[in-house]
Design a protein around this motif. Structure first.
Motif, short mmCIF file in Angstrom:
data_model
loop_
_atom_site.label_atom_id
_atom_site.label_comp_id
_atom_site.label_asym_id
_atom_site.label_seq_id
_atom_site.Cartn_x
_atom_site.Cartn_y
_atom_site.Cartn_z
N PRO A 64 35.53 -10.78 -19.43
CA PRO A 64 35.46 -11.38 -20.77
C PRO A 64 36.64 -11.02 -21.65
O PRO A 64 36.94 -11.72 -22.61
CB PRO A 64 34.15 -10.81 -21.34
N ARG A 65 37.36 -9.96 -21.30
CA ARG A 65 38.54 -9.58 -22.09
C ARG A 65 39.71 -10.50 -21.83
O ARG A 65 40.69 -10.48 -22.55
CB ARG A 65 38.93 -8.13 -21.77
N GLU A 66 39.62 -11.33 -20.79
CA GLU A 66 40.70 -12.25 -20.45
C GLU A 66 40.41 -13.68 -20.88
O GLU A 66 40.91 -14.63 -20.31
CB GLU A 66 40.95 -12.20 -18.94
N GLY A 67 39.60 -13.86 -21.89
CA GLY A 67 39.28 -15.20 -22.38
C GLY A 67 37.81 -15.51 -22.19
O GLY A 67 36.98 -14.62 -22.06
#
Length: 167
Positions: A64-67
């Motif tokens: 989730p930290r990558e979009g």
């Protein structure tokens, strides 16, 4: 200096594994045609003759930290057959897969499966009958929420261990 073209990685692989004295066939697929073949084989070899049709279902998600977080890998298991479909790399989700997951005669079972169902909807996949084993089976552990490994080990009498993911 000469640059050599590297061969592309295979779009699918099949592995034969032994665990706890049981033989498993694992199909790792990137292409729709391999997914369609796996579904056809599983229907013919197992589901068509089964009175109760159950398929294990699990998803792994993007970071989730990558979009926007979404399903990256869909895993389906039936008897000794497992499909690992890297859904995020396919341009189009096979219609056969969508129809299979919407088949009202098949129960799809997993742990915390509600999130898996939700994460599949952006692909146009709507799983009709999803069952959360953590809510159905008695908890065999002293944990508040047993893992799928805990439930499987208790139910079928194995001692399978989840491999730690390397970071």
């Amino acid at each position: 200096m000469e640059h050599l073209a590297r061969a592309k990685a295979p779009r699918s692989r099949i592995y034969h594994l032994m665990a706890e004295g049981m033989a498993f066939k694992v199909t790792i697929a990137l292409r729709a045609s391999r997914v369609e073949k796996w579904i056809g084989d599983v229907k013919r070899d197992f589901l068509d003759a089964a009175t109760t049709k159950c398929v294990g279902l699990d998803c792994k998600f993007t970071d989730p930290r990558e979009g926007d977080q979404r399903a990256a890998v869909l895993q389906l298991s039936m008897a000794s057959e497992t499909l690992v479909f890297q859904i995020c790399y396919d341009d189009e989700v096979p219609q056969v897969l969508k129809e299979f997951l919407q088949d009202g005669n098949i129960r799809f079972c997993g742990a915390a499966i509600g999130n898996d169902v939700k994460m599949m909807s952006p692909y146009g996949i709507h799983i009709t009958y999803a069952y959360d084993l953590q809510k159905i089976l008695p908890n065999p552990t002293n944990k508040s929420t047993p893992s799928l490994y805990d439930l499987a080990n208790c139910t079928i009498g194995t001692n399978l261990e989840k491999k730690k993911m390397k970071k």
